[in-house]
Design an enzyme around this catalytic site. Structure first.
Site, PDB file in Angstrom:
ATOM      1  N   GLU A  93      42.319  45.269  40.592  1.00 46.99           N
ATOM      2  CA  GLU A  93      41.797  44.340  39.587  1.00 46.99           C
ATOM      3  C   GLU A  93      40.296  44.114  39.734  1.00 46.99           C
ATOM      4  O   GLU A  93      39.592  43.933  38.742  1.00 46.99           O
ATOM      5  CB  GLU A  93      42.535  43.002  39.665  1.00 46.99           C
ATOM      6  CG  GLU A  93      42.162  42.043  38.562  1.00 46.99           C
ATOM      7  CD  GLU A  93      43.160  40.901  38.406  1.00 46.99           C
ATOM      8  OE1 GLU A  93      42.704  39.786  38.120  1.00 46.99           O
ATOM      9  OE2 GLU A  93      44.377  41.132  38.562  1.00 46.99           O
ATOM     10  N   ASP A 104      46.239  42.250  40.440  1.00 49.98           N
ATOM     11  CA  ASP A 104      46.883  41.068  41.020  1.00 49.98           C
ATOM     12  C   ASP A 104      48.366  41.046  40.677  1.00 49.98           C
ATOM     13  O   ASP A 104      48.760  41.323  39.526  1.00 49.98           O
ATOM     14  CB  ASP A 104      46.229  39.786  40.488  1.00 49.98           C
ATOM     15  CG  ASP A 104      45.053  39.354  41.350  1.00 49.98           C
ATOM     16  OD1 ASP A 104      44.756  40.029  42.344  1.00 49.98           O
ATOM     17  OD2 ASP A 104      44.424  38.329  41.012  1.00 49.98           O
ATOM     18  N   TYR A 128      48.202  35.355  48.714  1.00 52.73           N
ATOM     19  CA  TYR A 128      47.895  35.242  47.283  1.00 52.73           C
ATOM     20  C   TYR A 128      47.952  33.783  46.838  1.00 52.73           C
ATOM     21  O   TYR A 128      48.989  33.129  46.978  1.00 52.73           O
ATOM     22  CB  TYR A 128      48.895  36.082  46.494  1.00 52.73           C
ATOM     23  CG  TYR A 128      48.639  36.152  45.018  1.00 52.73           C
ATOM     24  CD1 TYR A 128      47.551  36.874  44.519  1.00 52.73           C
ATOM     25  CD2 TYR A 128      49.486  35.518  44.105  1.00 52.73           C
ATOM     26  CE1 TYR A 128      47.318  36.956  43.153  1.00 52.73           C
ATOM     27  CE2 TYR A 128      49.253  35.594  42.741  1.00 52.73           C
ATOM     28  CZ  TYR A 128      48.167  36.318  42.273  1.00 52.73           C
ATOM     29  OH  TYR A 128      47.931  36.389  40.923  1.00 52.73           O
TER      30      TYR A 128
END
Length: 769
Positions: free
Chosen positions: A8, A103, A307
């Protein structure tokens, strides 16, 4: 041929390359090794086209041209990053397979799906789905790549979210803007969030404070002293309260009820993003976006947390071993003492406060990783510290207390005492110093009771006990005048909490968990929604508090008067978010959802078209602007962002009509050179001057958000400029005579109760006639 890996962002791409192709050649926009070519998006390389891409007539905003509902949505490259998109296309020609390494969430899936659509990529796709960027996780992720087809439903949900936002945002914004000749931004999520703020402000303005009296007494029994608060009907007469306090002082009483029970406090839940943002706002004053940006840097740049854009507060069985390894890592360094005293056996798969796979969907709770932090900024260290301490708390036993409840009767009056005696501090040792939750001796915690009285709970780390059969002596008593308090204005932290449960006031954590799928927006988008409200001039910040501007207030009132209340309904929009979640799980259809959105869009246009236009001064003089020319959202956002600094904040003290009056008064009062400067503004941090207007005295810095204003009449008294100066400089006027309804008079001073808003109150003097 090689496999193309699309990350990303550049940092992510380079981190992945260092693990799977450590000898890869760096070609600036991509890295190439023997097996893999690793490149990256730069966030969103593509987006939905503006209305004029479908027909040039949409360059000008005209309500007659609405609704705009494309048969097929067009996507267009971001001009600033089109070269990178072109590079991905060139690299794809040399690849036989592709790995989607964006992501691991809905937006990451959408970024890849648009690239795949635009470049017409036909290669088979595998999905890298990992929760942190440590080398171990990347290797494990590539060893277990998933088939891209498994995430097709997530792609459908992402498209539905984007297209629904476009339909409602483009159509409703153009409809309200053209009908009312003011730039008004309307959105599927932002409008119900604005409605939450509006409703809270109206509640505050309509609130009427009531005075009541609290009587407290101090008791002694064989060396033990404790304080109790009188129970029974609320006292509204000061003389009665005083007589009760006098009557019990020095008298002997008895304990008519005594309970002592042991309780346990378990560690707070692990962080999801929203909870982390709420607590960072409460502790450090960080806005939601700032916390997200810091957490993202800790994840992407420093790789020290997992994350962050997660909505789960739990982990799965697969995470338990990693948590134990992280605990061992923390035994050296800043957290060594806490880590060395931790009990690893407390974190296991049967501990449902930590491990609850049913509550983990895309990602587990935010955890520290197996990477030691290097140099962190102060802000990064603060967020990392919150995450590490929350993590460590689960390796400690519960805090244990003995809860004492005493009911003491003296002279037929009952007094209640609550004491929380600390037996074992347990996990609260990780909280750090200065936190009353640790139960330090003498700390008190006030519990709100029906928004009127406060039930005071004393915390002590000393032994406490009373003998129910022995008498007690009342050594001291007092009575205090108190006032009921209005609801508090939203902060970013409390607004995030409301967004998470679609505005419902839910304190039970299990119920709040169940509501997560029906919240307003997602953990990843809530910060952006709050920033959007600021940028379009609907809200301003007064310290931590959110303040509605006149433009924001009028926008909600116009939308509701148009008969499209659903557009402002947090609960309804929360249900839409739930439906998107169901689409991502294959439990609902994208087409059916979009059909409902289109029908709703049509109903908005029909109702706005027949609505009476707003008054010329409804938004404040700087909220007007030319109707959108060129593209839609850009025209709204650019002009609305400009008007943010000019938006009028309206913290009126009574009814919503006072808001319009105040703004009119402020505008007329703030013409440079037209009014005499009477005093410096007393609002903390404001360097403005108080100037006389038609109906009151306002601050010259109202354009910058200062809400200070004193009206020219209070309780039948005219506030003169001399009285105004006295209020600002001394905090009160001289003693004045006020007439009561029965014709008698009372002597009192007018005092400046709130230096931020200019709210006044009366202070009765002893002499009266």
């Amino acid at each position: 041929m090689k496999t193309l890996v699309i990350a990303e962002k550049p940092d992510m791409g380079r981190t992945i390359a260092a693990v799977i192709e450590p000898k890869a050649k760096n070609n600036r926009t991509y890295l190439e090794g023997e097996q893999y070519i690793i490149t990256w998006a730069i966030g969103h390389l593509l987006g939905l086209a503006e209305p004029d891409a479908y027909d040039s007539k949409y360059k000008r905003w005209n309500i007659a041209d609405l609704p705009i509902i494309p048969d097929q949505f067009k996507i267009v490259p971001n001009p600033r990053t089109k070269d990178q998109l072109k590079m991905i296309g060139e690299l794809a020609k040399r690849a036989s397979a592709i790995v989607n390494a964006c992501d691991a969430g809905r937006e990451g899936q959408y970024i890849f799906a648009l690239i795949q659509q635009q470049l017409k990529l036909r290669q088979p796709v595998k999905r890298l789905w990992i929760s942190d960027l440590t080398a171990e996780s990347i290797r494990r992720g590539f060893d277990g790549l998933k088939d891209g087809a498994e995430f097709e439903n997530l792609t459908h949900a992402a498209r539905a979210r984007s297209e629904a936002d476009w339909l409602i945002g483009m159509n409703a914004s153009r409809a309200f803007t053209t009908r009312h000749n003011a730039l008004l931004s309307v959105g599927r999520v932002q409008t119900p969030v604005l409605a939450l703020i509006y409703d809270r402000e109206i509640e505050i303005e309509a609130f009427q404070s009531q005075t009541f009296y609290e009587v407290a007494a101090w008791f002694r029994q064989e060396g033990v002293e404790y304080r109790g608060v009188r129970q029974g009907d609320k006292l509204t007469d000061g003389e009665v309260a005083e007589s009760i306090a006098t009557s019990v002082k020095g008298k002997t009483g008895q304990i008519i009820k005594y309970e002592a029970k042991q309780t346990k406090d378990y560690p707070y839940r692990l962080y999801d993003l929203t909870l982390l943002q709420r607590e960072a706002n409460a502790k450090y004053g960080y806005g939601a976006k700032k916390t997200l940006d810091i957490a993202q840097a800790l994840y992407e740049k420093h790789k020290v947390i997992s994350y962050p854009r997660t909505n789960s507060n739990y982990v799965t069985e697969q995470n338990i071993e990693g948590m134990h390894k992280t605990l061992n890592l923390l035994k050296n360094g800043t957290y060594s003492e806490l880590a060395l005293n931790a009990k690893p056996e407390l974190v296991h798969k049967n501990n449902k406060g930590v491990c609850n796979p049913s509550r983990v969907e895309d990602h587990h709770a935010i955890l520290p990783t197996l990477k030691r932090p290097g140099t962190l900024s102060k802000d990064e260290q603060n967020i990392y510290d919150l995450i590490v301490r929350r993590f460590l708390s689960h390796f400690y036993p519960p805090a244990e207390y003995k809860q004492h409840t005493v009911l003491t009767e003296v002279e037929k009056h009952q007094f209640k005492t609550s004491v929380k005696e600390l037996l074992s501090i347990g996990w609260k040792v990780v909280l750090g110093s200065g936190d009353p939750e640790q139960g330090a001796s003498g700390k008190k915690k006030a519990k709100k009771n029906s928004n009127e009285e406060e039930e005071t709970e004393e915390w002590t780390d000393k032994a406490f006990a009373v003998q129910p059969d022995l008498p007690v002596q009342c050594t001291k008593s007092e009575f205090k005048e108190k006032a009921t308090q209005p609801p508090k204005s939203y902060t970013e932290g409390t607004l995030l909490k409301a967004m998470e449960s679609a505005g419902k006031q839910i304190e039970n954590e299990e119920l709040r968990d169940a509501m997560k799928d029906s919240g307003l927006g997602t953990p990843a988008t809530r910060a952006a929604t709050i920033e959007r409200l600021k940028n379009v001039g609907y809200i301003t910040m007064q310290g931590k508090k959110m303040q509605l501007t006149l433009k924001g207030r009028t926008a909600i009132e116009l939308i509701r008067r148009a008969g499209v209340d659903l557009l402002t309904s947090p609960e309804m929009t929360g249900q839409w978010e739930r439906r998107l979640h169901q689409i991502s799980k294959g439990e609902a259809e994208q087409d059916k959802f979009m059909e409902n959105v289109k029908k709703f869009t049509l109903s908005i246009i029909e109702k706005v078209r027949v609505q009476a236009p707003a008054a010329a001064d409804a938004f404040g003089e700087d909220a007007r602007g030319s109707r959108g020319k060129g593209n839609g959202r850009t025209a709204v956002s650019k002009t609305a962002a400009k008007s943010t600094n000019d938006a009028r904040t309206t913290k009126a003290s009574a009814a919503k009509t006072a808001s319009t009056t105040r703004t009119t008064m402020q505008m007329s009062a703030a013409r440079p050179g037209a009014r005499e400067v009477l005093a410096s503004c007393p609002s903390p941090g404001c360097n403005g001057h108080i100037i006389e207007g038609k109906k009151g005295y306002g601050c010259s810095r109202f354009k910058e958000g200062c809400t200070f204003v004193v009206w020219k009449e209070y309780a039948g008294k005219k506030i003169t400029s001399t009285m105004l100066k006295s209020l600002v400089e001394k905090g009160s006027t001289q003693v004045l005579s006020f007439k009561r309804k029965d014709g008698s008079t009372v002597k009192a001073r007018i005092i400046l109760k709130d230096v931020v808003t200019g709210q006044l109150s009366g202070e009765k003097q002893e002499a009266s006639s």
